[in-house]
Design a protein around this motif. Sequence first.
Motif, PDB file in Angstrom:
ATOM      1  N   CYS A 150      48.856  14.453  90.126  1.00  0.00           N
ATOM      2  CA  CYS A 150      50.015  13.626  89.802  1.00  0.00           C
ATOM      3  C   CYS A 150      49.958  13.155  88.347  1.00  0.00           C
ATOM      4  O   CYS A 150      48.942  12.637  87.887  1.00  0.00           O
ATOM      5  N   GLY A 151      51.057  13.362  87.649  1.00  0.00           N
ATOM      6  CA  GLY A 151      51.126  12.907  86.266  1.00  0.00           C
ATOM      7  C   GLY A 151      51.992  11.679  86.103  1.00  0.00           C
ATOM      8  O   GLY A 151      52.229  11.221  84.990  1.00  0.00           O
ATOM      9  N   GLY A 152      52.489  11.147  87.220  1.00  0.00           N
ATOM     10  CA  GLY A 152      53.360   9.986  87.178  1.00  0.00           C
ATOM     11  C   GLY A 152      52.618   8.700  87.491  1.00  0.00           C
ATOM     12  O   GLY A 152      51.764   8.250  86.710  1.00  0.00           O
ATOM     13  N   PRO A 153      52.881   8.092  88.658  1.00  0.00           N
ATOM     14  CA  PRO A 153      52.320   6.780  88.960  1.00  0.00           C
ATOM     15  C   PRO A 153      50.870   6.796  89.444  1.00  0.00           C
ATOM     16  O   PRO A 153      50.218   5.757  89.422  1.00  0.00           O
ATOM     17  N   CYS A 154      50.369   7.951  89.881  1.00  0.00           N
ATOM     18  CA  CYS A 154      49.042   7.966  90.528  1.00  0.00           C
ATOM     19  C   CYS A 154      47.904   7.475  89.634  1.00  0.00           C
ATOM     20  O   CYS A 154      47.040   6.725  90.103  1.00  0.00           O
ATOM     21  N   PRO A 155      47.845   7.884  88.357  1.00  0.00           N
ATOM     22  CA  PRO A 155      46.774   7.326  87.519  1.00  0.00           C
ATOM     23  C   PRO A 155      46.813   5.805  87.436  1.00  0.00           C
ATOM     24  O   PRO A 155      45.760   5.149  87.463  1.00  0.00           O
ATOM     25  N   THR A 156      48.020   5.242  87.367  1.00  0.00           N
ATOM     26  CA  THR A 156      48.125   3.777  87.326  1.00  0.00           C
ATOM     27  C   THR A 156      47.652   3.158  88.632  1.00  0.00           C
ATOM     28  O   THR A 156      46.904   2.161  88.630  1.00  0.00           O
ATOM     29  N   LEU A 157      48.068   3.737  89.759  1.00  0.00           N
ATOM     30  CA  LEU A 157      47.615   3.242  91.063  1.00  0.00           C
ATOM     31  C   LEU A 157      46.097   3.286  91.159  1.00  0.00           C
ATOM     32  O   LEU A 157      45.458   2.335  91.632  1.00  0.00           O
ATOM     33  N   SER A 158      45.507   4.381  90.710  1.00  0.00           N
ATOM     34  CA  SER A 158      44.056   4.542  90.822  1.00  0.00           C
ATOM     35  C   SER A 158      43.317   3.625  89.847  1.00  0.00           C
ATOM     36  O   SER A 158      42.244   3.099  90.168  1.00  0.00           O
ATOM     37  N   GLN A 159      43.874   3.420  88.672  1.00  0.00           N
ATOM     38  CA  GLN A 159      43.263   2.479  87.731  1.00  0.00           C
ATOM     39  C   GLN A 159      43.259   1.062  88.297  1.00  0.00           C
ATOM     40  O   GLN A 159      42.265   0.333  88.174  1.00  0.00           O
ATOM     41  N   HIS A 160      44.360   0.689  88.935  1.00  0.00           N
ATOM     42  CA  HIS A 160      44.423  -0.638  89.545  1.00  0.00           C
ATOM     43  C   HIS A 160      43.414  -0.758  90.697  1.00  0.00           C
ATOM     44  O   HIS A 160      42.759  -1.797  90.849  1.00  0.00           O
ATOM     45  N   PHE A 161      43.281   0.284  91.499  1.00  0.00           N
ATOM     46  CA  PHE A 161      42.291   0.252  92.582  1.00  0.00           C
ATOM     47  C   PHE A 161      40.878   0.161  92.012  1.00  0.00           C
ATOM     48  O   PHE A 161      40.019  -0.530  92.576  1.00  0.00           O
ATOM     49  N   LEU A 171      52.102  -0.742  91.404  1.00  0.00           N
ATOM     50  CA  LEU A 171      52.120  -0.481  89.966  1.00  0.00           C
ATOM     51  C   LEU A 171      52.052  -1.749  89.129  1.00  0.00           C
ATOM     52  O   LEU A 171      51.740  -1.689  87.935  1.00  0.00           O
ATOM     53  N   LEU A 172      52.324  -2.895  89.742  1.00  0.00           N
ATOM     54  CA  LEU A 172      52.385  -4.146  88.979  1.00  0.00           C
ATOM     55  C   LEU A 172      51.029  -4.852  88.967  1.00  0.00           C
ATOM     56  O   LEU A 172      50.466  -5.124  90.026  1.00  0.00           O
ATOM     57  N   PRO A 173      50.515  -5.195  87.793  1.00  0.00           N
ATOM     58  CA  PRO A 173      49.235  -5.908  87.731  1.00  0.00           C
ATOM     59  C   PRO A 173      49.256  -7.237  88.484  1.00  0.00           C
ATOM     60  O   PRO A 173      48.255  -7.641  89.068  1.00  0.00           O
ATOM     61  N   GLU A 174      50.428  -7.907  88.474  1.00  0.00           N
ATOM     62  CA  GLU A 174      50.497  -9.216  89.126  1.00  0.00           C
ATOM     63  C   GLU A 174      50.434  -9.117  90.653  1.00  0.00           C
ATOM     64  O   GLU A 174      50.298 -10.133  91.347  1.00  0.00           O
ATOM     65  N   THR A 175      50.531  -7.921  91.188  1.00  0.00           N
ATOM     66  CA  THR A 175      50.403  -7.725  92.632  1.00  0.00           C
ATOM     67  C   THR A 175      49.017  -8.102  93.133  1.00  0.00           C
ATOM     68  O   THR A 175      48.866  -8.671  94.222  1.00  0.00           O
ATOM     69  N   SER A 198      52.517  18.438  88.342  1.00  0.00           N
ATOM     70  CA  SER A 198      52.316  16.984  88.344  1.00  0.00           C
ATOM     71  C   SER A 198      53.419  16.237  89.077  1.00  0.00           C
ATOM     72  O   SER A 198      53.332  15.026  89.273  1.00  0.00           O
ATOM     73  N   GLU A 199      54.475  16.974  89.484  1.00  0.00           N
ATOM     74  CA  GLU A 199      55.594  16.341  90.187  1.00  0.00           C
ATOM     75  C   GLU A 199      55.921  17.068  91.490  1.00  0.00           C
ATOM     76  O   GLU A 199      57.039  16.979  91.991  1.00  0.00           O
ATOM     77  N   LYS A 200      54.928  17.749  92.054  1.00  0.00           N
ATOM     78  CA  LYS A 200      55.167  18.584  93.225  1.00  0.00           C
ATOM     79  C   LYS A 200      55.330  17.791  94.521  1.00  0.00           C
ATOM     80  O   LYS A 200      55.737  18.340  95.544  1.00  0.00           O
ATOM     81  N   PHE A 201      55.002  16.506  94.484  1.00  0.00           N
ATOM     82  CA  PHE A 201      55.085  15.701  95.703  1.00  0.00           C
ATOM     83  C   PHE A 201      55.775  14.380  95.396  1.00  0.00           C
ATOM     84  O   PHE A 201      55.611  13.809  94.317  1.00  0.00           O
ATOM     85  N   ILE A 202      56.530  13.907  96.369  1.00  0.00           N
ATOM     86  CA  ILE A 202      57.223  12.621  96.278  1.00  0.00           C
ATOM     87  C   ILE A 202      56.558  11.665  97.258  1.00  0.00           C
ATOM     88  O   ILE A 202      56.366  11.999  98.432  1.00  0.00           O
TER      89      ILE A 202
END
Length: 226
Positions: A78-89, A191-195, A166-170
Amino acid sequence: MAANKIVLKMAGAFLALILVAALGAYLLTFAKPFTPKPGLPKLGQVADFTLTERTGKDITNRDLLGKVWVANFIFTACGGPCPTLSQHFAAFQKEIARHTDIRLVSFSVNPSGDTPPVLTQYATKYGADPQRWLFVTGEKIPLYTLIETSFKLVAQPNYDPKAPPSEKFIHSTRLVLVDRNGVIRGYYDGLLPETYPKLKADIDRLLKEPTPHATPLTISCPQCYP
């Protein structure tokens, strides 16, 4: 003299009654009554599942009973939101490090591409502790059915033939909070840090709830460590 003392006592008692009455009137008018903080809502039971962890070992929903856990949904290319999700985790993993009964669970929505070795490489990239942060996937139809009917979130291939890898899945970028009994207790914008402070506070509330009997989950994965 005696009469004066009696008058003074009566006046003192009368004044005390006035003060008590005034205090009572103030409390009734202005003071907010104490009400216990309501618990988190119960939003549905996670259905039974058997998936494959990055170690190659099967993991079921029963393995997570007794744990408070948080799910997110990704795929490694994934080239979209996944890196951000994983960084937050990855950051959140450090926030919950002192707790032994919290798990993070990343569900890959690309079963054919995200094999256990691929998931292991991805997990290592983000410093995922194999005892605390799990990466799971499974056969396409049962996996998508679980995500859509149990977690009530979207997961599907991108049917646009021009979509890059990088966009093959929704998939949803929501986090799902699950209690020790396998009951969904909250959804959050991953995706939000304040979450994450709010998520941590809600986890702390769930940790105070009764714990069911459960067999501890142990993941043996020497290759998962950098």
